[in-house]
Design a protein around this motif. Structure first.
Motif, PDB file in Angstrom:
ATOM      1  N   GLY A 109     -41.204 -45.424  65.851  1.00 40.47           N
ATOM      2  CA  GLY A 109     -40.052 -44.948  66.467  1.00 40.47           C
ATOM      3  C   GLY A 109     -39.305 -43.863  66.115  1.00 40.47           C
ATOM      4  O   GLY A 109     -38.690 -43.225  67.118  1.00 40.47           O
ATOM      5  N   MET A 110     -39.603 -43.204  65.122  1.00 44.54           N
ATOM      6  CA  MET A 110     -38.807 -41.834  64.419  1.00 44.54           C
ATOM      7  C   MET A 110     -39.946 -40.817  64.209  1.00 44.54           C
ATOM      8  O   MET A 110     -39.888 -39.815  64.344  1.00 44.54           O
ATOM      9  N   SER A 111     -40.679 -41.300  63.118  1.00 50.61           N
ATOM     10  CA  SER A 111     -41.806 -40.429  62.657  1.00 50.61           C
ATOM     11  C   SER A 111     -42.994 -39.918  63.470  1.00 50.61           C
ATOM     12  O   SER A 111     -43.496 -38.945  63.256  1.00 50.61           O
ATOM     13  N   ARG A 112     -43.177 -40.677  64.562  1.00 45.45           N
ATOM     14  CA  ARG A 112     -44.294 -40.254  65.528  1.00 45.45           C
ATOM     15  C   ARG A 112     -43.770 -39.975  66.964  1.00 45.45           C
ATOM     16  O   ARG A 112     -44.370 -39.981  67.970  1.00 45.45           O
ATOM     17  N   GLY A 113     -42.280 -39.690  67.098  1.00 42.94           N
ATOM     18  CA  GLY A 113     -41.665 -39.452  68.168  1.00 42.94           C
ATOM     19  C   GLY A 113     -40.340 -39.871  68.442  1.00 42.94           C
ATOM     20  O   GLY A 113     -40.086 -40.445  67.446  1.00 42.94           O
ATOM     21  N   ASP A 114     -39.842 -39.762  69.325  1.00 40.07           N
ATOM     22  CA  ASP A 114     -38.319 -40.105  69.665  1.00 40.07           C
ATOM     23  C   ASP A 114     -38.191 -41.357  70.227  1.00 40.07           C
ATOM     24  O   ASP A 114     -37.809 -41.498  71.615  1.00 40.07           O
ATOM     25  N   LEU A 115     -38.564 -42.584  69.621  1.00 38.60           N
ATOM     26  CA  LEU A 115     -38.828 -43.756  70.322  1.00 38.60           C
ATOM     27  C   LEU A 115     -38.003 -44.961  69.533  1.00 38.60           C
ATOM     28  O   LEU A 115     -37.996 -46.147  69.868  1.00 38.60           O
ATOM     29  N   ARG A 116     -36.874 -44.182  68.760  1.00 38.50           N
ATOM     30  CA  ARG A 116     -35.903 -45.370  68.149  1.00 38.50           C
ATOM     31  C   ARG A 116     -35.283 -46.231  68.968  1.00 38.50           C
ATOM     32  O   ARG A 116     -35.471 -47.449  68.854  1.00 38.50           O
ATOM     33  N   ALA A 117     -34.886 -45.932  70.138  1.00 44.49           N
ATOM     34  CA  ALA A 117     -34.023 -46.666  71.116  1.00 44.49           C
ATOM     35  C   ALA A 117     -34.927 -47.660  71.743  1.00 44.49           C
ATOM     36  O   ALA A 117     -34.586 -48.836  71.858  1.00 44.49           O
ATOM     37  N   THR A 118     -36.371 -47.351  71.958  1.00 44.01           N
ATOM     38  CA  THR A 118     -37.271 -48.300  72.474  1.00 44.01           C
ATOM     39  C   THR A 118     -37.385 -49.484  71.390  1.00 44.01           C
ATOM     40  O   THR A 118     -37.549 -50.553  71.908  1.00 44.01           O
ATOM     41  N   VAL A 119     -37.747 -49.148  70.079  1.00 46.07           N
ATOM     42  CA  VAL A 119     -37.974 -49.984  69.241  1.00 46.07           C
ATOM     43  C   VAL A 119     -36.831 -51.015  69.152  1.00 46.07           C
ATOM     44  O   VAL A 119     -36.973 -52.010  68.944  1.00 46.07           O
ATOM     45  N   ASP A 120     -35.609 -50.567  69.131  1.00 49.68           N
ATOM     46  CA  ASP A 120     -34.381 -51.193  69.057  1.00 49.68           C
ATOM     47  C   ASP A 120     -34.274 -52.100  70.183  1.00 49.68           C
ATOM     48  O   ASP A 120     -33.655 -53.502  69.895  1.00 49.68           O
ATOM     49  N   GLN A 121     -34.500 -51.720  71.151  1.00 50.82           N
ATOM     50  CA  GLN A 121     -34.371 -52.445  72.503  1.00 50.82           C
ATOM     51  C   GLN A 121     -35.127 -53.621  72.406  1.00 50.82           C
ATOM     52  O   GLN A 121     -34.939 -54.968  72.697  1.00 50.82           O
ATOM     53  N   LEU A 122     -36.559 -53.664  72.164  1.00 48.32           N
ATOM     54  CA  LEU A 122     -37.520 -54.571  72.061  1.00 48.32           C
ATOM     55  C   LEU A 122     -37.000 -55.490  70.954  1.00 48.32           C
ATOM     56  O   LEU A 122     -37.236 -56.694  71.009  1.00 48.32           O
ATOM     57  N   HIS A 123     -36.764 -54.899  69.800  1.00 52.46           N
ATOM     58  CA  HIS A 123     -36.329 -56.127  68.700  1.00 52.46           C
ATOM     59  C   HIS A 123     -35.224 -56.776  69.118  1.00 52.46           C
ATOM     60  O   HIS A 123     -35.098 -57.774  68.815  1.00 52.46           O
ATOM     61  N   ASN A 124     -34.149 -56.215  69.666  1.00 49.67           N
ATOM     62  CA  ASN A 124     -32.885 -57.068  70.245  1.00 49.67           C
ATOM     63  C   ASN A 124     -33.401 -58.170  71.076  1.00 49.67           C
ATOM     64  O   ASN A 124     -32.862 -59.227  71.264  1.00 49.67           O
ATOM     65  N   LEU A 125     -34.222 -57.769  72.042  1.00 56.61           N
ATOM     66  CA  LEU A 125     -34.682 -58.579  72.998  1.00 56.61           C
ATOM     67  C   LEU A 125     -35.650 -59.949  72.535  1.00 56.61           C
ATOM     68  O   LEU A 125     -35.366 -60.688  73.173  1.00 56.61           O
ATOM     69  N   MET A 126     -36.458 -59.580  71.644  1.00 56.25           N
ATOM     70  CA  MET A 126     -37.758 -60.392  71.309  1.00 56.25           C
ATOM     71  C   MET A 126     -37.419 -60.782  69.864  1.00 56.25           C
ATOM     72  O   MET A 126     -38.016 -62.052  69.553  1.00 56.25           O
ATOM     73  N   ILE A 127     -36.726 -60.177  69.064  1.00 60.81           N
ATOM     74  CA  ILE A 127     -36.632 -60.772  67.686  1.00 60.81           C
ATOM     75  C   ILE A 127     -35.490 -61.148  67.434  1.00 60.81           C
ATOM     76  O   ILE A 127     -35.140 -62.014  67.036  1.00 60.81           O
ATOM     77  N   GLY A 128     -34.143 -60.374  67.403  1.00 57.74           N
ATOM     78  CA  GLY A 128     -32.967 -60.814  67.318  1.00 57.74           C
ATOM     79  C   GLY A 128     -32.558 -61.008  65.936  1.00 57.74           C
ATOM     80  O   GLY A 128     -31.226 -61.648  65.803  1.00 57.74           O
ATOM     81  N   ARG A 129     -33.177 -60.653  64.912  1.00 59.10           N
ATOM     82  CA  ARG A 129     -32.798 -61.153  63.426  1.00 59.10           C
ATOM     83  C   ARG A 129     -33.098 -60.002  62.697  1.00 59.10           C
ATOM     84  O   ARG A 129     -34.152 -59.367  62.671  1.00 59.10           O
ATOM     85  N   GLU A 130     -31.977 -59.436  61.888  1.00 58.66           N
ATOM     86  CA  GLU A 130     -32.261 -58.625  60.694  1.00 58.66           C
ATOM     87  C   GLU A 130     -32.469 -59.297  59.547  1.00 58.66           C
ATOM     88  O   GLU A 130     -31.781 -60.375  59.186  1.00 58.66           O
ATOM     89  N   PRO A 131     -32.964 -58.819  58.339  1.00 64.18           N
ATOM     90  CA  PRO A 131     -32.790 -59.586  57.041  1.00 64.18           C
ATOM     91  C   PRO A 131     -31.479 -59.370  56.427  1.00 64.18           C
ATOM     92  O   PRO A 131     -30.605 -58.612  56.828  1.00 64.18           O
ATOM     93  N   ASP A 132     -31.321 -60.252  55.616  1.00 65.85           N
ATOM     94  CA  ASP A 132     -30.103 -60.429  55.067  1.00 65.85           C
ATOM     95  C   ASP A 132     -30.159 -59.524  53.533  1.00 65.85           C
ATOM     96  O   ASP A 132     -28.875 -58.934  53.268  1.00 65.85           O
ATOM     97  N   LEU A 133     -31.167 -58.939  53.126  1.00 65.92           N
ATOM     98  CA  LEU A 133     -31.231 -57.921  52.025  1.00 65.92           C
ATOM     99  C   LEU A 133     -32.532 -57.229  52.248  1.00 65.92           C
ATOM    100  O   LEU A 133     -33.540 -57.661  52.560  1.00 65.92           O
TER     101      LEU A 133
END
Length: 217
Positions: A109-133
């Motif tokens: 998302g960041m270190s190989r291009g400006d794709l952070r927004a793409t990563v977050d969009q897919l994450h929100n759509l398909m995963i929808g969970r962040e770690p507790d810690l």
């Protein structure tokens, strides 16, 4: 020992930071303390995700674009969540995962291009969970890369991008820790392995105690 709603704990860091060793040590320490623990990794952690792991971590560094990798990592993560992480959390277990979505936010998302927004969009759509810690093992990039290359394994595709990528990764992970201060804790990876393990265990126990306290209120 079960934990109310389980506890989802992830480790992040540059290659060679020692996070995989710390995952194993925390797993052993919590098991000795009586907790039900699932130790897993990304990419991987389920049969389908392990198949994808072999695709993305081996071979020529240039064989996949960052965009393709985002899709592959997200597919692996979805299978991992369905088959391993969510069932364990529902059973009140502690899930320790070596890398999760924050690594995708960094590497693709960041270190190989400006794709952070793409990563977050897919994450929100398909995963929808962040770690507790999330425990970030912070390490000097040159030292980490030297350690990683010294392993002489077959999964060195990202290490082969060189020191420049590792420097970007470290800066990016520290920026993520500042962006998500509620779940990130940074541990000095330059300490000896026992000192790092002690810091990690203290942070994990604090998170477990907070989870139990919240459930009792």
């Amino acid at each position: 020992m079960q934990v109310p709603a389980g506890l989802f704990l992830t480790f992040e860091g540059i290659d060679g930071s020692g996070k995989s060793s710390q995952c194993k040590r925390l797993d052993e320490a919590l098991r000795r303390a009586g907790y039900d623990v699932v130790l897993t990794r990304e990419p991987g952690g389920s049969e389908g995700a392990e198949d994808i792991r072999r695709l993305v971590l081996e071979g020529d560094p240039a064989k996949w674009s960052a965009e393709t990798e985002i899709l592959l990592f997200t597919a692996a993560r979805r299978d991992h969540m369905e088959r391993t992480i969510l069932p364990a959390l529902a059973a009140g277990k502690v899930v320790i995962c070596d890398r999760f979505a924050d690594s995708t936010r960094m590497y693709q998302g960041m270190s190989r291009g400006d794709l952070r927004a793409t990563v977050d969009q897919l994450h929100n759509l398909m995963i929808g969970r962040e770690p507790d810690l999330t425990l970030l093992i912070d390490m000097d990039p040159a030292t980490g890369l030297s350690r990683a290359k010294g392993r002489q394994g077959t999964e060195e595709r990202f290490e082969d991008f060189g020191l420049g990528l590792q420097e970007k990764m470290r800066a990016g992970f520290l920026a993520l820790a500042a962006e998500f201060p509620d779940r990130f804790r940074t541990v000095d990876g330059a300490q000896d392995i026992d000192a790092v393990a002690a810091d990690v265990l203290q942070l994990a126990k604090a998170a477990l105690a907070a989870r139990v306290k919240a459930a009792q209120q």
